[in-house]
Design an enzyme around this catalytic site. Structure first.
Site, PDB file in Angstrom:
ATOM      1  N   SER A  37       0.810  -1.224   0.000  1.00  8.36           N
ATOM      2  CA  SER A  37       0.000   0.000   0.000  1.00  8.36           C
ATOM      3  C   SER A  37       0.842   1.273   0.000  1.00  8.36           C
ATOM      4  O   SER A  37       0.347   2.333  -0.384  1.00  8.36           O
ATOM      5  CB  SER A  37      -0.935   0.016   1.207  1.00  8.36           C
ATOM      6  OG  SER A  37      -0.191  -0.114   2.394  1.00  8.36           O
ATOM      7  N   ASP A 341      -4.445   7.186   8.395  1.00  9.92           N
ATOM      8  CA  ASP A 341      -5.500   6.300   8.904  1.00  9.92           C
ATOM      9  C   ASP A 341      -4.985   5.295   9.928  1.00  9.92           C
ATOM     10  O   ASP A 341      -5.630   4.287  10.176  1.00  9.92           O
ATOM     11  CB  ASP A 341      -6.169   5.559   7.736  1.00  9.92           C
ATOM     12  CG  ASP A 341      -5.170   4.725   6.942  1.00  9.92           C
ATOM     13  OD1 ASP A 341      -4.001   4.638   7.363  1.00  9.92           O
ATOM     14  OD2 ASP A 341      -5.553   4.150   5.906  1.00  9.92           O
ATOM     15  N   HIS A 344      -1.300   4.185   7.176  1.00 12.32           N
ATOM     16  CA  HIS A 344      -0.660   4.874   6.054  1.00 12.32           C
ATOM     17  C   HIS A 344      -0.406   6.335   6.377  1.00 12.32           C
ATOM     18  O   HIS A 344      -1.139   6.920   7.168  1.00 12.32           O
ATOM     19  CB  HIS A 344      -1.560   4.748   4.814  1.00 12.32           C
ATOM     20  CG  HIS A 344      -1.967   3.334   4.539  1.00 12.32           C
ATOM     21  ND1 HIS A 344      -3.204   2.836   4.877  1.00 12.32           N
ATOM     22  CD2 HIS A 344      -1.268   2.305   4.036  1.00 12.32           C
ATOM     23  CE1 HIS A 344      -3.260   1.547   4.566  1.00 12.32           C
ATOM     24  NE2 HIS A 344      -2.088   1.193   4.059  1.00 12.32           N
TER      25      HIS A 344
END
Ligand SMILES: *[C@@H]1O[C@H](CO)[C@@H](O)[C@H](O)[C@H]1NC(C)=O
Ligand SMILES: *[C@@H]1O[C@H](CO)[C@@H](O)[C@H](O)[C@H]1NC(C)=O
Ligand SMILES: *[C@@H]1O[C@H](CO)[C@@H](O)[C@H](O)[C@H]1NC(C)=O
Ligand SMILES: *[C@@H]1O[C@H](CO)[C@@H](O)[C@H](O)[C@H]1NC(C)=O
Ligand SMILES: *[C@@H]1O[C@H](CO)[C@@H](O)[C@H](O)[C@H]1NC(C)=O
Length: 367
Positions: A37, A341, A344
């Site tokens: 990610s 979040d 990240h």
């Protein structure tokens, strides 16, 4: 020429060289990216057919864009620095995905080790490498048939392009749910052997320029602190989980050794190892000096200070818990938060990290 003039000229020249050595000067026609990610530009959401809910993407794209962030990722800022367009995800199938200057195989949740039934992403590093090989083979077929040349890389880009990697965080972070520190430390060589296999397959497919990010201080991620940090004896400096950061450092040390070995093994490769850990840890430890107010607490989450992170409800979602409707919303000003979040980084933190990468002060390049 007088000797003072020569000395002065030498001083000027050596200063120019120092400046060049200290700032990254990228010249690549294309980029092929692999990872999780941290650099996924829409792969996992395309693969699984979902859209990240607002406030994901609120800052730059004004739509989630498949990035696990409020805006741009480190890889986006690096593409900007190379004067190249943002990378399309390999699985992007709508719109007009343009792969002329590269392709992104990174998918959120990916690990270096092969995925299993419980994995978020089915695309372990080995699968990403296979996807690249298929991509390259099809591109060469198109080029031979004189088709789509505007949308796919030119043949020479596969050799001249930059191959970027940011993967390993989920191997280490995920292992803590089922293993202790010693077991994880002894797993690192196996993880890196799998990484080496993938890199060698890419080399055999023609890759020559490797740009490898190490892993960040994952013990500082609110996601992990919120669950495992309830036992406060596990917390160390900056309120981060000691064992997680120790495992990340051990992984990085062996990753760096691998980079040195790779450079020594092949005379025709360029390997750059980038120390993301040091940049991110300095950002967290000295956040106010770098213009941030919240080094650990998530901007988007539920629960409020000190972490604003709750594993039962993730950013952007609304749920009914015990008969009460709760929502994990975004903060007012994400630019002063390091964490978007809980897992990240925010766009503003990514921009800071990219700016530090671009100083060249954190890379170990063998050109
Ligand atoms: C390594 O990088 C240098 C400088 O960018 C470049 O001139 C050289 O061609 C590269 N080597 C390979 C094998 O691509
Ligand atoms: C914080 O900044 C100080 C001063 O620049 C520096 O010496 C220190 O290493 C930084 N801390 C971390 C963890 O990087
Ligand atoms: C829901 O109830 C459980 C058990 O009574 C409690 O532990 C939990 O904190 C409650 N959750 C919320 C969001 O209030
Ligand atoms: C966000 O801003 C609104 C309006 O200025 C304010 O009422 C609210 O308390 C702020 N929320 C946070 C978490 O700071
Ligand atoms: C690189 O690091 C040195 C020493 O810490 C510092 O003086 C210099 O300003 C840094 N370079 C850049 C471009 O940030």
């Amino acid at each position: 020429m007088s000797s003072t003039y020569v000395v002065a000229l030498q001083v000027v020249l050596s200063c120019i060289c120092l400046v060049l050595a200290n700032s990254v000067d990228f010249h690549y026609p294309a980029v092929f990216n692999f990872g999780d990610s941290n650099s996924d530009t829409g792969e996992l959401t395309a693969a699984k057919g979902f859209k990240l809910a607002p406030p994901y993407g609120q800052n730059y794209f004004k739509t989630s864009s498949g990035r696990f962030c409020d805006g741009r990722l480190i890889v986006d800022f690096l593409m900007d620095a190379m004067h190249l367009p943002f990378l399309n995800a390999y699985l992007d199938s709508v719109g007009l995905p343009n792969f002329h200057q590269g392709c992104n195989f990174a998918a959120a949740g990916s690990t270096i080790l092969p995925a299993n039934a419980a994995s978020i992403s089915p695309f372990g590093f080995g699968v990403q490498v296979s996807q690249f090989q298929l991509f390259k083979a099809r591109v060469l077929e198109f080029l031979a048939g004189k088709k789509f040349h505007k949308y796919v890389p030119a043949e020479e880009y596969f050799q001249k392009g930059l191959y970027m990697f940011d993967i390993g965080q989920n191997d280490i972070g995920g292992a803590f749910y089922s293993k202790d520190l010693d077991q994880i430390l002894s797993l690192i060589p196996t993880i890196l052997l799998e990484f080496e296999n993938g890199i060698k397959r890419l080399y055999d497919s023609g890759a020559r320029n490797f740009w490898i990010h190490n892993t960040g201080p994952l013990g500082c991620l609110a996601q992990y602190v919120a669950t495992l940090g309830k036992d406060t004896t596990k917390l160390g400096e900056q309120g981060c989980l000691r064992a997680h950061n120790q495992a990340a450092k051990a992984f990085n040390l062996q990753l760096q050794e691998f980079c040195t070995k790779l450079q020594g093994q092949y005379l025709d490769v360029n390997v750059t190892y980038v120390d993301i850990f040091t940049i991110k840890y300095d950002l967290i430890a000295n956040s106010s000096k770098h213009g941030f107010e919240q080094p650990i607490m998530a901007c988007c989450g539920y629960g409020g200070p000190p972490l604003n992170c709750d594993s039962r409800i993730s950013c952007g979602l609304t749920k009914i818990l015990n008969g009460t409707t709760i929502a994990a919303k975004g903060c007012n000003d994400s630019s002063v938060y390091v964490s978007w979040d809980g897992t990240h980084y925010t766009e503003s933190a990514n921009q800071y990290v990219a700016s530090q990468i671009l100083t060249g002060n954190y890379s170990n390049t063998h050109l």
